[in-house]
Design an enzyme around this catalytic site. Sequence first.
Site, mmCIF file in Angstrom:
data_model
loop_
_atom_site.group_PDB
_atom_site.id
_atom_site.type_symbol
_atom_site.label_atom_id
_atom_site.label_comp_id
_atom_site.label_asym_id
_atom_site.label_seq_id
_atom_site.Cartn_x
_atom_site.Cartn_y
_atom_site.Cartn_z
ATOM 1 N N SER A 1 0.841 -1.190 0.000
ATOM 2 C CA SER A 1 0.000 0.000 0.000
ATOM 3 C C SER A 1 0.885 1.253 0.000
ATOM 4 O O SER A 1 1.710 1.416 -0.896
ATOM 5 C CB SER A 1 -0.966 -0.037 1.189
ATOM 6 O OG SER A 1 -1.982 0.913 1.037
ATOM 7 N N HIS B 1 -8.050 -5.322 0.485
ATOM 8 C CA HIS B 1 -6.773 -4.621 0.519
ATOM 9 C C HIS B 1 -5.949 -5.099 1.709
ATOM 10 O O HIS B 1 -6.434 -5.174 2.835
ATOM 11 C CB HIS B 1 -7.030 -3.116 0.633
ATOM 12 C CG HIS B 1 -5.798 -2.280 0.685
ATOM 13 N ND1 HIS B 1 -4.943 -2.157 -0.389
ATOM 14 C CD2 HIS B 1 -5.275 -1.510 1.674
ATOM 15 C CE1 HIS B 1 -3.960 -1.345 -0.066
ATOM 16 N NE2 HIS B 1 -4.124 -0.947 1.189
#
Length: 498
Positions: A200, A409
């Site tokens: 990320s 995610h």
Amino acid sequence: MPLELPSLNASIVGNTVQNGAVEQFLNIRYADIPGKFEKPVLKNDWNGAEIDATKVGPVCPQPRTPFNFFSVPDDLWEKVNVDTYQDGLLCDNLIVTRPKGVSANARLPTVVWIHGGSNIEGSIYNLIYEPQFLVAESVRVGKPIVHVCIEYRLGLAGFLTKNGKGNWGTWDQYTGCQWVNRHIQDFGGDPLNVTLTGESAGSVAVHNMLIKDSMNGRKLFRNAVMMSGTLETITPQPPKWHARLEEKVAKVTGKEVADLASLSDKELLDAQIKLNVAVCMTCDDGDFFEPGWKQHLTPDWLDKLIISDCKDEGMLYFLPVNAQDDEELLAKVAKSPVGKEISELYGIKEGGDIKSACLDLKTDATFNYFNHLLFKKMEEARNNGSTSRVYRLAVDEPNPHNPDQRAHHAVDVLYMFNSTKFNEHGDKLSRLFQSHFLRLAYGLEPWDHRNFGVYRNGGYQQLPLSELNKVRPVERYEALSKMDFGQVGRLSNALSRL
């Protein structure tokens, strides 16, 4: 018995974990921070001191994560939010984890990890990123590594500009990588065989580090792993953009812009929360991002690069999207200059599953589309003479703790570190997942470069690159490439803004 560190003019005492198989050294200061909004200064000399590396160190001030994002077992959740003390000037520390008793001349492959968290939260002391299990697995399979996790400044403390310059947290990350290059040999690591990894915002940081290293002579890294993020995910903003943020901070704190460095850690964090800063952007300040940096976006000089993403990245935005009525979401789409095209492409229409379609757009516009572009550019560079190899990984296996969260995610981080008490099947998948990265660290192909790897349906398989469209919406990516992507990004952001 303390470990001697000749290059640091120090000795160090750490902890033994994993039933004596692994040594871990916590809270090693890699840089001093002279003051708020100042660059870090690499710490190379401890003047003969003995470093106590047995306790967790300070982290950057940050908001506490309010909910169990990873759905880890309840008995582990408090360990995820470990109560370390927070200090914006003492947080430049790192963790070194290695096999027990490694000699200084072992030259083991070194893996460096940069955590994510939108540049506003996260810590190397978070249980999710605990590296001792990965290092123990590296010993078990005969590919031992030295692992380094880098703490860095976050939020306004790390990214608010001063006199047109910024990127303090980014400078921290780069300084930590320089520390590894200079000193990891004292721990038995190989400074010439470093694999840089991140997820990320940490993956964006990996891209930033590769750009900087490319401009500085390509000395710090041999391989890299970018998990769900490229520089396009958190794009450097111009100084004027950051100057407006400075003015907003000054307004909510009652300070002059010139006096913002006098704010305490708490005052900065309170301002960040009041302004609802959800992501801290880097600054195209001509300093970290030197003139010409855009010519170095494709790291085609690396030996090997893994680019990975998760099928349902957009689940990160489930709460704000789900909190809106379908009519609100449709109105935002209709108002956008690209709304008609996006509506057709994603099926964001009355009578359809509007929220799921919006999350699909979030998946593409924030993460996976940019991964696809970088992969294509690396492949093109290979066709034009680059010797670098790029490997594509799709993580479509749902969260083993809560499959209803799908392949959200950062679910790949759970498999990377295997620190959250998986069941037997999850543990088996995690060890297989780790094997790819250990092979990479040892200069081996993680899998056949003619294929892409995919985790789904409870297992792992390789498929020819020509079949990537079976697991990723390649045609949708091609359609996006023909649109005004600035407008696509603005619409995507609007859909998750309450």
